[in-house]
Scaffold this motif. Structure first.
Motif, PDB file in Angstrom:
ATOM      1  N   CYS A   1     -67.124   3.703 -23.743  1.00 36.40           N
ATOM      2  CA  CYS A   1     -66.658   5.240 -23.824  1.00 36.40           C
ATOM      3  C   CYS A   1     -66.024   5.072 -25.270  1.00 36.40           C
ATOM      4  CB  CYS A   1     -66.229   5.363 -22.937  1.00 36.40           C
ATOM      5  SG  CYS A   1     -68.275   5.237 -21.080  1.00 36.40           S
ATOM      6  N   ALA A   2     -66.100   4.934 -26.437  1.00 37.08           N
ATOM      7  CA  ALA A   2     -64.633   4.506 -27.461  1.00 37.08           C
ATOM      8  C   ALA A   2     -63.602   4.132 -27.162  1.00 37.08           C
ATOM      9  CB  ALA A   2     -65.013   6.504 -27.211  1.00 37.08           C
ATOM     10  N   CYS A   3     -64.143   2.989 -26.383  1.00 38.27           N
ATOM     11  CA  CYS A   3     -62.796   1.682 -25.754  1.00 38.27           C
ATOM     12  C   CYS A   3     -62.688   1.131 -27.385  1.00 38.27           C
ATOM     13  CB  CYS A   3     -63.278   0.799 -25.121  1.00 38.27           C
ATOM     14  SG  CYS A   3     -64.710  -0.109 -25.096  1.00 38.27           S
ATOM     15  N   SER A   4     -63.390   0.554 -28.257  1.00 38.59           N
ATOM     16  CA  SER A   4     -62.532   0.176 -30.313  1.00 38.59           C
ATOM     17  C   SER A   4     -61.691   1.430 -30.113  1.00 38.59           C
ATOM     18  CB  SER A   4     -63.667   0.360 -30.762  1.00 38.59           C
ATOM     19  OG  SER A   4     -64.635  -1.066 -30.250  1.00 38.59           O
ATOM     20  N   THR A   5     -62.229   2.359 -30.328  1.00 39.22           N
ATOM     21  CA  THR A   5     -61.501   2.832 -31.497  1.00 39.22           C
ATOM     22  C   THR A   5     -60.217   3.921 -30.248  1.00 39.22           C
ATOM     23  OG1 THR A   5     -63.533   4.286 -32.366  1.00 39.22           O
ATOM     24  CG2 THR A   5     -61.181   5.682 -32.177  1.00 39.22           C
ATOM     25  N   ILE A   6     -59.878   3.994 -29.412  1.00 42.03           N
ATOM     26  CA  ILE A   6     -58.619   4.385 -28.350  1.00 42.03           C
ATOM     27  C   ILE A   6     -57.833   3.154 -28.807  1.00 42.03           C
ATOM     28  CG2 ILE A   6     -57.988   4.986 -26.378  1.00 42.03           C
ATOM     29  CD1 ILE A   6     -60.950   6.272 -25.337  1.00 42.03           C
ATOM     30  N   GLY A   7     -58.878   2.021 -28.326  1.00 44.12           N
ATOM     31  CA  GLY A   7     -57.457   1.440 -28.482  1.00 44.12           C
ATOM     32  C   GLY A   7     -56.353   0.669 -29.721  1.00 44.12           C
ATOM     33  N   GLN A   8     -57.786   0.819 -30.998  1.00 40.02           N
ATOM     34  CA  GLN A   8     -56.637   0.775 -32.488  1.00 40.02           C
ATOM     35  C   GLN A   8     -55.637   2.064 -32.606  1.00 40.02           C
ATOM     36  OE1 GLN A   8     -57.416  -1.428 -34.960  1.00 40.02           O
ATOM     37  NE2 GLN A   8     -58.806  -2.435 -35.481  1.00 40.02           N
ATOM     38  N   ILE A   9     -56.908   3.001 -31.616  1.00 40.89           N
ATOM     39  CA  ILE A   9     -54.707   4.606 -32.137  1.00 40.89           C
ATOM     40  C   ILE A   9     -54.021   3.823 -30.799  1.00 40.89           C
ATOM     41  CG2 ILE A   9     -54.563   6.218 -31.358  1.00 40.89           C
ATOM     42  CD1 ILE A   9     -57.858   7.450 -31.149  1.00 40.89           C
ATOM     43  N   MET A  10     -54.079   3.653 -29.428  1.00 44.54           N
ATOM     44  CA  MET A  10     -52.863   3.067 -29.425  1.00 44.54           C
ATOM     45  C   MET A  10     -51.859   2.460 -29.740  1.00 44.54           C
ATOM     46  SD  MET A  10     -54.496   3.140 -25.387  1.00 44.54           S
ATOM     47  CE  MET A  10     -52.853   1.445 -25.006  1.00 44.54           C
ATOM     48  N   TYR A  11     -52.691   1.251 -30.904  1.00 44.73           N
ATOM     49  CA  TYR A  11     -52.436   0.131 -31.494  1.00 44.73           C
ATOM     50  C   TYR A  11     -51.657   0.355 -32.711  1.00 44.73           C
ATOM     51  CZ  TYR A  11     -52.033  -4.567 -34.035  1.00 44.73           C
ATOM     52  OH  TYR A  11     -51.116  -5.614 -34.343  1.00 44.73           O
ATOM     53  N   TYR A  12     -52.210   1.620 -33.086  1.00 44.10           N
ATOM     54  CA  TYR A  12     -51.726   2.309 -34.380  1.00 44.10           C
ATOM     55  C   TYR A  12     -49.726   3.303 -33.936  1.00 44.10           C
ATOM     56  CZ  TYR A  12     -51.049   4.664 -39.065  1.00 44.10           C
ATOM     57  OH  TYR A  12     -50.617   6.044 -39.841  1.00 44.10           O
TER      58      TYR A  12
ATOM     59  N   LEU B   1     -55.661  12.241 -35.511  1.00 41.61           N
ATOM     60  CA  LEU B   1     -56.872  12.287 -35.436  1.00 41.61           C
ATOM     61  C   LEU B   1     -58.458  11.966 -36.529  1.00 41.61           C
ATOM     62  CD1 LEU B   1     -57.611  12.759 -31.420  1.00 41.61           C
ATOM     63  CD2 LEU B   1     -57.377  11.294 -32.898  1.00 41.61           C
ATOM     64  N   ALA B   2     -57.530  13.155 -37.252  1.00 40.64           N
ATOM     65  CA  ALA B   2     -58.762  13.892 -38.289  1.00 40.64           C
ATOM     66  C   ALA B   2     -58.390  12.629 -39.655  1.00 40.64           C
ATOM     67  CB  ALA B   2     -58.449  15.207 -39.044  1.00 40.64           C
ATOM     68  N   GLU B   3     -57.671  11.532 -39.178  1.00 38.81           N
ATOM     69  CA  GLU B   3     -57.484  10.552 -40.797  1.00 38.81           C
ATOM     70  C   GLU B   3     -57.849   8.974 -39.694  1.00 38.81           C
ATOM     71  OE1 GLU B   3     -53.802  10.441 -42.554  1.00 38.81           O
ATOM     72  OE2 GLU B   3     -54.231  12.142 -43.386  1.00 38.81           O
ATOM     73  N   ILE B   4     -58.345   9.269 -38.218  1.00 34.74           N
ATOM     74  CA  ILE B   4     -58.612   8.084 -38.147  1.00 34.74           C
ATOM     75  C   ILE B   4     -60.025   7.897 -38.013  1.00 34.74           C
ATOM     76  CG2 ILE B   4     -58.695   6.628 -35.484  1.00 34.74           C
ATOM     77  CD1 ILE B   4     -55.787   7.287 -36.140  1.00 34.74           C
ATOM     78  N   PRO B   5     -60.806   6.497 -38.616  1.00 34.55           N
ATOM     79  CA  PRO B   5     -61.966   6.236 -38.373  1.00 34.55           C
ATOM     80  C   PRO B   5     -62.612   6.191 -36.875  1.00 34.55           C
ATOM     81  CG  PRO B   5     -60.264   4.334 -39.865  1.00 34.55           C
ATOM     82  CD  PRO B   5     -59.604   5.258 -39.106  1.00 34.55           C
ATOM     83  N   ARG B   6     -64.228   5.577 -36.992  1.00 36.06           N
ATOM     84  CA  ARG B   6     -64.485   5.271 -35.844  1.00 36.06           C
ATOM     85  C   ARG B   6     -64.289   4.319 -35.109  1.00 36.06           C
ATOM     86  NH1 ARG B   6     -62.711   9.036 -34.225  1.00 36.06           N
ATOM     87  NH2 ARG B   6     -62.962  11.588 -33.640  1.00 36.06           N
ATOM     88  N   PHE B   7     -64.012   3.154 -34.613  1.00 32.24           N
ATOM     89  CA  PHE B   7     -64.581   2.204 -34.960  1.00 32.24           C
ATOM     90  C   PHE B   7     -64.847   1.671 -33.594  1.00 32.24           C
ATOM     91  CE2 PHE B   7     -59.853   2.658 -35.973  1.00 32.24           C
ATOM     92  CZ  PHE B   7     -59.772   1.761 -37.582  1.00 32.24           C
ATOM     93  N   ASN B   8     -66.845   1.548 -34.305  1.00 31.40           N
ATOM     94  CA  ASN B   8     -67.705   1.259 -33.491  1.00 31.40           C
ATOM     95  C   ASN B   8     -67.885  -0.336 -34.069  1.00 31.40           C
ATOM     96  OD1 ASN B   8     -70.347   1.015 -32.201  1.00 31.40           O
ATOM     97  ND2 ASN B   8     -71.361   2.785 -32.757  1.00 31.40           N
ATOM     98  N   GLU B   9     -67.679  -0.966 -32.533  1.00 28.53           N
ATOM     99  CA  GLU B   9     -67.679  -2.152 -33.352  1.00 28.53           C
ATOM    100  C   GLU B   9     -69.143  -3.275 -32.617  1.00 28.53           C
ATOM    101  OE1 GLU B   9     -65.598  -3.876 -34.967  1.00 28.53           O
ATOM    102  OE2 GLU B   9     -63.802  -2.915 -33.690  1.00 28.53           O
ATOM    103  N   SER B  10     -70.403  -2.145 -31.917  1.00 30.28           N
ATOM    104  CA  SER B  10     -71.394  -2.799 -32.076  1.00 30.28           C
ATOM    105  C   SER B  10     -72.098  -2.646 -33.339  1.00 30.28           C
ATOM    106  CB  SER B  10     -71.645  -2.452 -30.324  1.00 30.28           C
ATOM    107  OG  SER B  10     -71.761  -0.535 -30.322  1.00 30.28           O
ATOM    108  N   GLU B  11     -72.489  -1.613 -33.921  1.00 27.80           N
ATOM    109  CA  GLU B  11     -73.166  -1.260 -35.248  1.00 27.80           C
ATOM    110  C   GLU B  11     -72.917  -1.970 -35.605  1.00 27.80           C
ATOM    111  OE1 GLU B  11     -73.181   3.424 -36.918  1.00 27.80           O
ATOM    112  OE2 GLU B  11     -71.172   2.237 -37.561  1.00 27.80           O
ATOM    113  N   GLY B  12     -74.521  -2.348 -36.172  1.00 25.53           N
ATOM    114  CA  GLY B  12     -74.927  -2.367 -37.536  1.00 25.53           C
ATOM    115  C   GLY B  12     -75.710  -4.041 -36.709  1.00 25.53           C
TER     116      GLY B  12
END
Length: 272
Positions: free
Chosen positions: A22-33, A202-213
């Motif tokens: 549920c978007a946890c990689s992106t949320i974690g990176q937003i918090m870290y940033y 938020l407009a500048e935050i990439p999506r961190f989909n660690e499972s992609e690819g």
């Protein structure tokens, strides 16, 4: 029991209950940033500094005090059960993980043997009957959740409401629950409600989909994977998720929420 799956910024600006897929990689990176002014170089799940996690012994007392006194804004993020379990299947069952191996070692051979599931191989471009294998996986997921066999349910396909409930049952309270499908809108409400050492755009935050690819691409629309029996299994497993988080059980093609989440209802029903 404590607060498993909880992350908190070191500045204690915000508390987040992780729900897998549920978007946890992106949320974690937003918090870290928001605390560090830069993104974590790698998968945020691997970060061992720069933020507090319940998995770190040194963080537990801080997290527990914060949550039980409701010191900081607290939120989580949920997702449509249909797309979430499909994502779990393609990532965890069919995909090759960050370490270059299959998820949980002998899990895929077990599924092949007991349920006749095929997952393809990266060497052959992951060619297999996705719909047939997914429906067999869904039967396996139901067996793990309903009867805890042939293994306990995995966090990636156990019900979202189960993840969300642990924080409430141990004395916590949510200020917001974000729908993954309306991520920017929901996450903006979180950012507007907190003060962070570094501003987040938020407009500048990439999506961190660690499972992609790491595995096969989904070849068919969501609804093609769910026949009448599959939908029956989905309701058996995720009835509470559909109802509490306002998703459309009747139409797998509609991934969008059907209404606003009622936080009072969430706390009342998941706090029991």
């Amino acid at each position: 029991m404590g607060f498993p799956g909880v992350w908190m910024t070191e500045s204690e600006s915000v508390v987040y209950r992780v729900v897998p897929k549920c978007a946890c990689s992106t949320i974690g990176q937003i918090m870290y940033y928001s605390d560090n002014g830069e993104f974590f170089d790698g998968d945020i799940h691997d970060a061992t500094s720069g933020m507090h996690k319940w998995a770190f012994e040194d963080s537990q007392a801080l997290i527990e005090t914060n949550i039980t006194t409701h010191k900081s804004y607290t939120f989580t993020c949920v997702r449509n059960p249909y797309t979430r379990i499909l994502s779990s299947f393609f990532d965890k069952i069919c995909g090759i993980q960050r370490n270059g191996k299959r998820y949980r070692g002998n899990l895929v051979p077990l599924l092949a043997q007991k349920y006749g599931i095929e997952v393809g191989s990266p060497d052959t471009g992951f060619e297999f009957d996705q719909i047939k294998s997914f429906r067999r996986f869904l039967l396996f997921a139901r067996d793990t959740i309903r009867w805890r066999r042939p293994m306990d349910p995995d966090i990636h396909w156990s019900a979202t409401s189960g993840h969300v409930s642990t924080l409430i049952q141990n004395g916590g309270q949510y200020d917001a629950i974000v729908h993954t499908e309306n991520f920017n809108e929901g996450m903006q409400r979180v950012i507007d409600a907190i003060e962070t050492p570094h501003a987040v755009n938020l407009a500048e935050i990439p999506r961190f989909n660690e499972s992609e690819g790491h595995g096969p691409k989904r070849l068919h629309p969501v609804e093609d994977y769910f026949d009448d029996l599959s939908m029956h299994l989905m309701f058996e497993i995720y009835k509470r998720d559909f109802r509490l988080f306002k998703y459309d059980f009747e139409n797998p093609a509609n991934k969008m929420p059907t209404g606003e989440i009622d936080l009072d209802e969430i706390h009342a029903k998941l706090g029991q």
